[in-house]
Design a protein around this motif. Structure first.
Motif, PDB file in Angstrom:
ATOM      1  N   LYS A  54       1.493  13.194   2.311  1.00  0.00           N
ATOM      2  CA  LYS A  54       1.453  14.666   2.298  1.00  0.00           C
ATOM      3  C   LYS A  54       0.149  15.178   2.906  1.00  0.00           C
ATOM      4  O   LYS A  54       0.151  16.113   3.718  1.00  0.00           O
ATOM      5  CB  LYS A  54       1.600  15.176   0.863  1.00  0.00           C
ATOM      6  N   VAL A  55      -0.960  14.573   2.519  1.00  0.00           N
ATOM      7  CA  VAL A  55      -2.255  14.993   3.062  1.00  0.00           C
ATOM      8  C   VAL A  55      -2.301  14.757   4.564  1.00  0.00           C
ATOM      9  O   VAL A  55      -2.832  15.586   5.325  1.00  0.00           O
ATOM     10  CB  VAL A  55      -3.398  14.238   2.352  1.00  0.00           C
ATOM     11  N   THR A  56      -1.729  13.656   5.031  1.00  0.00           N
ATOM     12  CA  THR A  56      -1.734  13.335   6.458  1.00  0.00           C
ATOM     13  C   THR A  56      -0.947  14.362   7.259  1.00  0.00           C
ATOM     14  O   THR A  56      -1.386  14.818   8.328  1.00  0.00           O
ATOM     15  CB  THR A  56      -1.154  11.934   6.697  1.00  0.00           C
ATOM     16  N   VAL A  57       0.232  14.738   6.766  1.00  0.00           N
ATOM     17  CA  VAL A  57       1.047  15.732   7.469  1.00  0.00           C
ATOM     18  C   VAL A  57       0.336  17.087   7.499  1.00  0.00           C
ATOM     19  O   VAL A  57       0.329  17.779   8.522  1.00  0.00           O
ATOM     20  CB  VAL A  57       2.430  15.855   6.807  1.00  0.00           C
ATOM     21  N   ILE A  58      -0.265  17.467   6.382  1.00  0.00           N
ATOM     22  CA  ILE A  58      -0.998  18.735   6.325  1.00  0.00           C
ATOM     23  C   ILE A  58      -2.166  18.711   7.308  1.00  0.00           C
ATOM     24  O   ILE A  58      -2.406  19.681   8.041  1.00  0.00           O
ATOM     25  CB  ILE A  58      -1.495  19.005   4.895  1.00  0.00           C
ATOM     26  N   ALA A  59      -2.895  17.597   7.336  1.00  0.00           N
ATOM     27  CA  ALA A  59      -4.034  17.479   8.248  1.00  0.00           C
ATOM     28  C   ALA A  59      -3.580  17.577   9.700  1.00  0.00           C
ATOM     29  O   ALA A  59      -4.216  18.260  10.518  1.00  0.00           O
ATOM     30  CB  ALA A  59      -4.764  16.165   8.008  1.00  0.00           C
ATOM     31  N   LEU A  60      -2.488  16.931  10.048  1.00  0.00           N
ATOM     32  CA  LEU A  60      -1.989  16.973  11.422  1.00  0.00           C
ATOM     33  C   LEU A  60      -1.551  18.384  11.803  1.00  0.00           C
ATOM     34  O   LEU A  60      -1.847  18.869  12.902  1.00  0.00           O
ATOM     35  CB  LEU A  60      -0.824  16.002  11.582  1.00  0.00           C
ATOM     36  N   ALA A  61      -0.854  19.053  10.894  1.00  0.00           N
ATOM     37  CA  ALA A  61      -0.376  20.408  11.181  1.00  0.00           C
ATOM     38  C   ALA A  61      -1.539  21.385  11.352  1.00  0.00           C
ATOM     39  O   ALA A  61      -1.501  22.264  12.216  1.00  0.00           O
ATOM     40  CB  ALA A  61       0.549  20.876  10.065  1.00  0.00           C
ATOM     41  N   CYS A  62      -2.571  21.241  10.525  1.00  0.00           N
ATOM     42  CA  CYS A  62      -3.722  22.147  10.595  1.00  0.00           C
ATOM     43  C   CYS A  62      -4.664  21.787  11.737  1.00  0.00           C
ATOM     44  O   CYS A  62      -5.419  22.649  12.215  1.00  0.00           O
ATOM     45  CB  CYS A  62      -4.498  22.114   9.276  1.00  0.00           C
ATOM     46  N   LEU A  63      -4.635  20.540  12.165  1.00  0.00           N
ATOM     47  CA  LEU A  63      -5.561  20.077  13.203  1.00  0.00           C
ATOM     48  C   LEU A  63      -5.350  20.810  14.524  1.00  0.00           C
ATOM     49  O   LEU A  63      -6.312  21.208  15.189  1.00  0.00           O
ATOM     50  CB  LEU A  63      -5.385  18.568  13.408  1.00  0.00           C
ATOM     51  N   LEU A  64      -4.113  21.010  14.909  1.00  0.00           N
ATOM     52  CA  LEU A  64      -3.805  21.528  16.240  1.00  0.00           C
ATOM     53  C   LEU A  64      -4.360  22.930  16.483  1.00  0.00           C
ATOM     54  O   LEU A  64      -5.010  23.159  17.506  1.00  0.00           O
ATOM     55  CB  LEU A  64      -2.295  21.479  16.469  1.00  0.00           C
ATOM     56  N   PRO A  65      -4.145  23.905  15.591  1.00  0.00           N
ATOM     57  CA  PRO A  65      -4.734  25.227  15.870  1.00  0.00           C
ATOM     58  C   PRO A  65      -6.260  25.214  15.871  1.00  0.00           C
ATOM     59  O   PRO A  65      -6.885  25.975  16.616  1.00  0.00           O
ATOM     60  CB  PRO A  65      -4.185  26.114  14.741  1.00  0.00           C
ATOM     61  N   VAL A  66      -6.862  24.349  15.057  1.00  0.00           N
ATOM     62  CA  VAL A  66      -8.323  24.272  15.032  1.00  0.00           C
ATOM     63  C   VAL A  66      -8.846  23.657  16.329  1.00  0.00           C
ATOM     64  O   VAL A  66      -9.833  24.133  16.906  1.00  0.00           O
ATOM     65  CB  VAL A  66      -8.806  23.464  13.805  1.00  0.00           C
ATOM     66  N   VAL A  67      -8.189  22.617  16.819  1.00  0.00           N
ATOM     67  CA  VAL A  67      -8.601  21.994  18.079  1.00  0.00           C
ATOM     68  C   VAL A  67      -8.480  22.982  19.233  1.00  0.00           C
ATOM     69  O   VAL A  67      -9.398  23.127  20.046  1.00  0.00           O
ATOM     70  CB  VAL A  67      -7.748  20.735  18.369  1.00  0.00           C
ATOM     71  N   VAL A  68      -7.339  23.677  19.300  1.00  0.00           N
ATOM     72  CA  VAL A  68      -7.120  24.628  20.391  1.00  0.00           C
ATOM     73  C   VAL A  68      -8.157  25.750  20.352  1.00  0.00           C
ATOM     74  O   VAL A  68      -8.739  26.131  21.382  1.00  0.00           O
ATOM     75  CB  VAL A  68      -5.695  25.203  20.315  1.00  0.00           C
ATOM     76  N   ALA A  69      -8.415  26.285  19.154  1.00  0.00           N
ATOM     77  CA  ALA A  69      -9.397  27.364  19.026  1.00  0.00           C
ATOM     78  C   ALA A  69     -10.802  26.879  19.375  1.00  0.00           C
ATOM     79  O   ALA A  69     -11.564  27.587  20.057  1.00  0.00           O
ATOM     80  CB  ALA A  69      -9.371  27.927  17.603  1.00  0.00           C
ATOM     81  N   SER A  70     -11.154  25.689  18.925  1.00  0.00           N
ATOM     82  CA  SER A  70     -12.484  25.149  19.217  1.00  0.00           C
ATOM     83  C   SER A  70     -12.639  24.863  20.707  1.00  0.00           C
ATOM     84  O   SER A  70     -13.690  25.141  21.301  1.00  0.00           O
ATOM     85  CB  SER A  70     -12.714  23.866  18.415  1.00  0.00           C
ATOM     86  N   PHE A  71     -11.604  24.318  21.309  1.00  0.00           N
ATOM     87  CA  PHE A  71     -11.642  24.025  22.752  1.00  0.00           C
ATOM     88  C   PHE A  71     -11.799  25.311  23.557  1.00  0.00           C
ATOM     89  O   PHE A  71     -12.659  25.407  24.436  1.00  0.00           O
ATOM     90  CB  PHE A  71     -10.361  23.294  23.146  1.00  0.00           C
ATOM     91  N   SER A  95       6.661  22.335   1.978  1.00  0.00           N
ATOM     92  CA  SER A  95       7.734  21.534   2.578  1.00  0.00           C
ATOM     93  C   SER A  95       7.646  20.080   2.156  1.00  0.00           C
ATOM     94  O   SER A  95       8.663  19.437   1.867  1.00  0.00           O
ATOM     95  CB  SER A  95       7.666  21.642   4.111  1.00  0.00           C
ATOM     96  N   SER A  96       6.437  19.548   2.119  1.00  0.00           N
ATOM     97  CA  SER A  96       6.273  18.143   1.729  1.00  0.00           C
ATOM     98  C   SER A  96       6.588  17.932   0.255  1.00  0.00           C
ATOM     99  O   SER A  96       7.134  16.886  -0.126  1.00  0.00           O
ATOM    100  CB  SER A  96       4.851  17.675   2.041  1.00  0.00           C
ATOM    101  N   GLU A  97       6.271  18.913  -0.578  1.00  0.00           N
ATOM    102  CA  GLU A  97       6.550  18.776  -2.010  1.00  0.00           C
ATOM    103  C   GLU A  97       8.025  18.969  -2.327  1.00  0.00           C
ATOM    104  O   GLU A  97       8.483  18.543  -3.388  1.00  0.00           O
ATOM    105  CB  GLU A  97       5.695  19.760  -2.801  1.00  0.00           C
TER     106      GLU A  97
END
Length: 245
Positions: free
Chosen positions: A115-132, A186-188
């Motif tokens: 669950k933590v892995t899926v949440i991290a992956l989902a949240c990672l993308l908008p942060v990467v795009v915004a930081s880039f 969703s994961s829960e």
């Protein structure tokens, strides 16, 4: 005034239920939902599940923010990294992250790690795009001025690039907060014995619609509160930049 539309909806909801225009089989009255929420709060049950959910969401969110900011800035500064990582991000970005939950359960088990892995992956993308985007949009004049004053490339990153990119990074992090809650629930739904998503699924499965809606409203209120607290912290910490209200 910001909450006035919500009060109007609640009043119309209760009035339609009281007049018989809204059958209980279709939607319980607001009073019934509020009573169910009061029972969950007074028993303390909802707090235990809230703590469990937010522990998972917080872990995944923290991993995504730390890793996403670092990866986005490195992609903006190092072309080789951008060329290597960007195709992977473009491939993963449009995929609904809840669709990956069964796959991660096979790889990592049905516990909190998946669950933590899926949440991290989902949240990672908008942060990467915004930081880039934030790091790429830094004004060249700022970089030239800093170099002319003898700032090294390492210090340039911390003193110029990161502060200039912070407004866009903050917007990406705000988006990630909402995504974390959505993917968490969703994961829960699929595999959990605690958590707000588990409560919603359990009450819905036994036909306790009033309790199910009570948990949904509780979750929505917590999400709204988190967003308001985040914006308030940004305004205080970054008073030099005007954030959306």
């Amino acid at each position: 005034m910001r909450l006035l539309p919500l009060f109007i909806i609640v009043a119309a909801w209760q009035a339609a239920s009281s007049a018989g225009w809204l059958p209980k089989a279709l939607l319980p009255s607001f009073w019934e939902v509020a009573s169910a929420l009061g029972a969950l709060v007074s028993s303390g049950e909802i707090f235990r599940h809230t703590a469990s959910s937010f522990a998972r969401a917080g872990a995944g969110f923290a991993i995504a923010v730390i890793g996403g900011i670092a990866l986005g800035i490195v992609m903006a500064r190092v072309k080789a990294v951008q060329r290597a990582v960007e195709p992977v991000l473009l491939l993963i970005y449009p995929v609904p992250k809840p669709a990956l939950i069964p796959l991660f359960m096979i790889w990592l088990g049905i516990g909190d790690v998946s669950k933590v892995t899926v949440i991290a992956l989902a949240c990672l993308l908008p942060v990467v795009v915004a930081s880039f985007n934030g790091a790429r949009s830094v004004d060249d004049v700022l970089l030239w001025s800093a170099r002319a004053r003898g700032t090294s490339e390492h210090r340039l990153l911390w003193r110029v690039v990161l502060p200039a990119a912070l407004p866009q990074i903050a917007a990406g992090v705000r988006t990630a907060i909402a995504i974390a809650i959505i993917v968490l629930v969703s994961s829960e739904f699929i595999s959990a014995e605690t958590g707000l998503g588990y409560l919603i699924f359990s009450y819905g499965g036994v036909g306790a619609d009033d309790a199910m809606l009570a948990v949904v409203i509780w979750l929505g209120a917590l999400g709204y509160l988190l967003d308001r607290l985040y914006l308030a912290g940004l305004r205080r910490a970054m008073s030099w930049h005007a954030f959306a209200h």
